[in-house]
Design an enzyme around this catalytic site. Structure first.
Site, PDB file in Angstrom:
ATOM      1  N   GLN A 152       0.661  -1.302   0.290  1.00  0.00           N
ATOM      2  CA  GLN A 152      -0.097   0.009   0.005  1.00  0.00           C
ATOM      3  C   GLN A 152       0.822   1.249   0.020  1.00  0.00           C
ATOM      4  OE1 GLN A 152      -2.702  -2.031   3.376  1.00  0.00           O
ATOM      5  NE2 GLN A 152      -4.075  -0.556   2.217  1.00  0.00           N
TER       6      GLN A 152
ATOM      7  N   HIS B   3       0.859  -9.442   4.174  1.00  0.00           N
ATOM      8  CA  HIS B   3      -0.215  -8.616   4.350  1.00  0.00           C
ATOM      9  C   HIS B   3      -0.809  -8.313   2.895  1.00  0.00           C
ATOM     10  CE1 HIS B   3      -2.007  -4.786   6.506  1.00  0.00           C
ATOM     11  NE2 HIS B   3      -2.849  -4.795   5.368  1.00  0.00           N
TER      12      HIS B   3
ATOM     13  N   ASN C 169      -1.572 -11.017   7.835  1.00  0.00           N
ATOM     14  CA  ASN C 169      -2.615 -10.058   8.164  1.00  0.00           C
ATOM     15  C   ASN C 169      -4.199 -10.190   7.590  1.00  0.00           C
ATOM     16  OD1 ASN C 169      -3.514  -6.934   8.890  1.00  0.00           O
ATOM     17  ND2 ASN C 169      -4.107  -7.237   6.647  1.00  0.00           N
ATOM     18  N   GLU C 170      -4.961 -10.339   8.520  1.00  0.00           N
ATOM     19  CA  GLU C 170      -6.452 -10.408   8.106  1.00  0.00           C
ATOM     20  C   GLU C 170      -6.618 -11.773   7.156  1.00  0.00           C
ATOM     21  OE1 GLU C 170      -8.596  -7.067   6.766  1.00  0.00           O
ATOM     22  OE2 GLU C 170      -8.578  -5.922   8.793  1.00  0.00           O
TER      23      GLU C 170
HETATM   24  C1  BGC Z   1      -6.259  -3.850   5.821  1.00  0.00           C
HETATM   25  C2  BGC Z   1      -5.637  -2.714   5.367  1.00  0.00           C
HETATM   26  C3  BGC Z   1      -6.678  -1.721   4.827  1.00  0.00           C
HETATM   27  C4  BGC Z   1      -7.423  -1.291   5.860  1.00  0.00           C
HETATM   28  C5  BGC Z   1      -8.761  -0.493   5.269  1.00  0.00           C
HETATM   29  C6  BGC Z   1      -7.758  -3.912   6.420  1.00  0.00           C
HETATM   30  O1  BGC Z   1      -8.683  -4.530   5.845  1.00  0.00           O
HETATM   31  O2  BGC Z   1      -5.520  -4.687   6.571  1.00  0.00           O
HETATM   32  O3  BGC Z   1      -4.842  -3.360   4.283  1.00  0.00           O
HETATM   33  O4  BGC Z   1      -6.335  -0.906   4.105  1.00  0.00           O
HETATM   34  O5  BGC Z   1      -8.161  -2.577   6.343  1.00  0.00           O
HETATM   35  O6  BGC Z   1      -9.663  -0.843   4.514  1.00  0.00           O
END
Ligand code: BGC
Length: 397
Positions: free
Chosen positions: A17, A109, A152-153
């Site tokens: 990002q 990520h 991440n997520e």
């Molecule tokens: C993610 C980020 C994303 C943020 C805002 C999360 O889902 O880890 O990468 O930019 O939320 O949407």
């Protein structure tokens, strides 16, 4: 509201990002394939400008910075590791430490090498071994890092995997900017069970590798939707929440910490997750304005993990009005502090995001504490950065 003296106060970013020109990644490829997606391009040139970004955070008063290592740069071809890329990320860690910012390092990520996706991605037979090989190499540069996030997520990643498979098979219609909700995609699609289990396996493998070599606290970070039942729909809530969140939270039992990532809250009725009602208050990503979501997310995470210590690894708002960011964050911190008063072990709060950055196919939502001129890459700190830094320095709101 006062917070413990040891509390981590920081901001977060993800490599794809902010870095720019992540040419070898699966996301770069998708950006070329899917007509509706904006491209990351140079992003905000974070690859070269990280010392300035970290300095701004440290000078404001923050003591922590969460950033990631980009697998596609570290392992451009299977089994071929780039010493120069690893040295780059080591310099980032050293820069953070020199500024007295605790690095919280994310290993994955959302993005992976293009070759990994082309060989079947996370569902390929050798996926775990491939990921483990990368994690082993990165572990070699993590000396002095006390917090490591493996994936991440994973629950959001599972959704992206399904979307990108469809796009690569030519069905680009299936792909929308995954973190933005709107008329065409009012609720986040449900992630599959198989991919969820596979990611949990990858997380456990990575956790073992990192813990064997360094003394860092290891965990993963889970997207929390702060789902709440409408009257009589408690059972439906539990059913819906399993694939979306609880599978991932349960996989965190035995971890050193769990990352809570919270933006909004949504009700669940007899049909499932209810779309955010259209409202002028909705954020730039189409989410309902729900600063109370963080408290709900933290309480649910505590319960579902059986009491794993919590680090808020993301919380923030996409808005062009920085005073709304401050209002949202104060309210979110209030909910966090109340949860802590009730005995929930929370170790820190990291705001999403340090910078306005590439929001997964769109440049429109601005989540940053720092604005960036995308022509010159000049950084312009917003009032919310000094506000959060002030809260951090004093440990109180
Ligand atoms: C993610 C980020 C994303 C943020 C805002 C999360 O889902 O880890 O990468 O930019 O939320 O949407």
């Amino acid at each position: 509201m006062t917070f413990p003296a040891t509390f981590l106060w920081g901001a977060a970013t993800a490599p794809h990002q902010v870095e720019g020109n992540n040419l070898n990644s699966d996301w770069w490829l998708s950006e070329q394939l899917v007509p509706g997606l904006e491209r990351s391009g140079d992003a905000v040139d974070g690859y070269h400008r990280y010392p300035e970004d970290m300095r701004l955070l440290a000078e404001a008063g923050l003591n922590t910075y969460r950033f990631g290592v980009e697998w596609a740069r570290v392992e451009p071809d299977p089994g071929h590791f780039s010493r120069a890329s690893l040295a780059h990320y080591r310099r980032m860690i050293d820069t953070a430490l020199a500024l007295e910012l605790k690095p919280v390092v994310t290993l994955h990520h959302f993005t992976g090498p293009r070759w990994f996706a082309e060989r079947g991605g996370w569902m390929a037979d050798d996926a775990i071994d491939r990921f483990a090989g990368y994690v082993r190499e990165v572990t070699g540069i993590l000396d002095g890092v006390e917090w490591v996030c493996t994936i991440n997520e994973p629950n959001m990643l599972a959704v992206m995997v399904a979307m990108s498979r469809a796009a690569q098979a030519g069905d680009v219609e299936k792909w929308t900017t995954p973190t933005i909700e709107g008329e065409t995609r009012p609720v986040l699609p449900e992630p599959g069970l198989e991919i969820g289990r596979r990611l949990a396996e990858a997380h456990h493998a990575a956790r073992e590798i990192v813990k064997k070599h360094i003394g860092a606290a290891v965990g993963w970070t889970v997207a929390n939707q702060a789902l709440t039942p409408t009257p009589g729909n408690e059972a439906k809530l539990r059913e819906v929440r399993y694939l979306r969140e609880d599978l991932y939270l349960e996989a965190a039992r035995g971890d050193d910490f769990i990352g809570v990532q919270s933006y909004t809250s949504q009700p669940v009725d007899e049909n499932g997750v209810v779309p955010h009602p259209p409202s002028p208050d909705n954020t730039q990503t189409g989410f309902a304005y729900r600063p109370d979501a963080l408290g709900i997310a933290v309480r649910h995470t505590w319960e579902a993990t059986g009491g794993v210590p919590i680090l808020v690894t993301e919380n923030g708002i996409a808005t062009a009005d920085d005073s709304r960011r401050i209002a949202y964050t104060s309210e979110a911190l209030r909910g966090l502090s109340q949860a802590m008063d009730d005995g929930i072990d929370v170790r820190g709060y990291l705001h999403w995001s340090a910078l306005d950055n590439f929001e997964w196919g769109s440049w429109e939502p601005t989540f940053g504490l720092i604005a960036v001129d995308r022509e010159t890459f000049e950084r312009h700190p917003k009032p919310s950065l000094s506000w959060l830094g002030h809260v951090a320095r004093h440990g109180r709101l």
